[in-house]
Design an enzyme around this catalytic site. Structure first.
Site, mmCIF file in Angstrom:
data_model
loop_
_atom_site.group_PDB
_atom_site.id
_atom_site.type_symbol
_atom_site.label_atom_id
_atom_site.label_comp_id
_atom_site.label_asym_id
_atom_site.label_seq_id
_atom_site.Cartn_x
_atom_site.Cartn_y
_atom_site.Cartn_z
ATOM 1 N N GLU A 164 0.835 -1.188 0.000
ATOM 2 C CA GLU A 164 0.000 0.000 0.000
ATOM 3 C C GLU A 164 0.875 1.245 0.000
ATOM 4 O O GLU A 164 2.025 1.214 0.429
ATOM 5 C CB GLU A 164 -0.931 0.031 1.227
ATOM 6 C CG GLU A 164 -2.134 -0.855 1.081
ATOM 7 C CD GLU A 164 -3.256 -0.514 2.045
ATOM 8 O OE1 GLU A 164 -3.195 0.529 2.728
ATOM 9 O OE2 GLU A 164 -4.209 -1.307 2.104
ATOM 10 N N HIS A 173 -4.492 6.863 0.100
ATOM 11 C CA HIS A 173 -3.789 5.585 0.194
ATOM 12 C C HIS A 173 -4.278 4.660 -0.910
ATOM 13 O O HIS A 173 -5.306 4.912 -1.539
ATOM 14 C CB HIS A 173 -3.935 4.957 1.588
ATOM 15 C CG HIS A 173 -5.258 4.321 1.848
ATOM 16 N ND1 HIS A 173 -6.368 5.042 2.210
ATOM 17 C CD2 HIS A 173 -5.640 3.026 1.808
ATOM 18 C CE1 HIS A 173 -7.383 4.212 2.386
ATOM 19 N NE2 HIS A 173 -6.973 2.983 2.144
ATOM 20 N N HIS A 180 -5.139 0.752 -2.548
ATOM 21 C CA HIS A 180 -5.596 -0.615 -2.329
ATOM 22 C C HIS A 180 -5.021 -1.449 -3.472
ATOM 23 O O HIS A 180 -5.545 -1.413 -4.582
ATOM 24 C CB HIS A 180 -7.120 -0.688 -2.340
ATOM 25 C CG HIS A 180 -7.766 -0.213 -1.083
ATOM 26 N ND1 HIS A 180 -9.138 -0.204 -0.925
ATOM 27 C CD2 HIS A 180 -7.261 0.238 0.087
ATOM 28 C CE1 HIS A 180 -9.439 0.239 0.280
ATOM 29 N NE2 HIS A 180 -8.304 0.533 0.912
ATOM 30 N N ASP A 201 -10.035 1.863 7.234
ATOM 31 C CA ASP A 201 -10.038 3.145 6.528
ATOM 32 C C ASP A 201 -11.033 4.100 7.171
ATOM 33 O O ASP A 201 -10.721 5.263 7.435
ATOM 34 C CB ASP A 201 -10.411 2.970 5.050
ATOM 35 C CG ASP A 201 -9.394 2.198 4.254
ATOM 36 O OD1 ASP A 201 -8.225 2.118 4.678
ATOM 37 O OD2 ASP A 201 -9.777 1.660 3.198
#
Length: 166
Positions: free
Chosen positions: A35, A91, A93, A104
């Site tokens: 990630e 961020h 995935h 999250d």
């Protein structure tokens, strides 16, 4: 409201600079299969030459000591700067799913816009969310960003002005 929450602006986000989104997608691709995570900063639209009130996401701050793997990214809160221009997070995935996880959602309370970028990290492989985890529209805006060298070109008067605006 905690100190960390107070550092994030919470309203008036018009969109994200195209160059900033491209940077985040490219960075997520380079981090794959782990990630990628960062904080989003914004600038006043008027400072970018736009004739509109509000903020445009212009920067991604990568926090030193962020730990990542293929299923999570963890920011050390002690490393988060006191930044009055912070507006949310970004961020990736690596599995490509553009929906927030329970983890999250727990982190979305800080700031008002949160981006999830999904593999394979193309221009349409992302989604913006509000602090409750609901999808939100976020316009991609073609603006010229200030030179990164100007980021560190400030004095106490500039700091005082930023704090008054906040």
């Amino acid at each position: 409201m905690g100190l960390l929450d107070a550092l994030f602006r919470s309203s008036g986000i018009l969109g994200i600079a195209e160059e900033t989104l491209d940077f985040a997608l490219e960075s997520a691709g380079e981090s794959h299969p782990d990630e990628y995570m960062g904080l989003l900063r914004a600038s006043e639209a008027s400072r970018l030459g736009l004739d509109r009130e509000g903020l445009v996401v212009t920067d991604v701050l990568v926090i030193p000591g962020t730990e990542t793997n293929s299923v999570s990214a963890t920011v050390r809160t002690s490393q988060v700067p006191n930044d009055v221009n912070a507006v949310g997070s970004v961020h990736s995935h690596p599995n490509g799913v553009l929906e927030p996880s329970v983890e999250d959602l727990a982190s979305f309370g800080r700031g008002s816009v949160h981006l999830i970028l999904g593999a394979p990290y193309r221009n349409h492989d992302w989604q913006a969310f509000d602090s409750a985890g609901e999808p939100r529209d976020l316009e991609v805006i073609d603006v010229s960003l200030p030179d990164p060298e100007d980021f560190f070109d400030f004095d106490q008067a500039d700091i005082d002005e930023e704090l008054r605006e906040w």
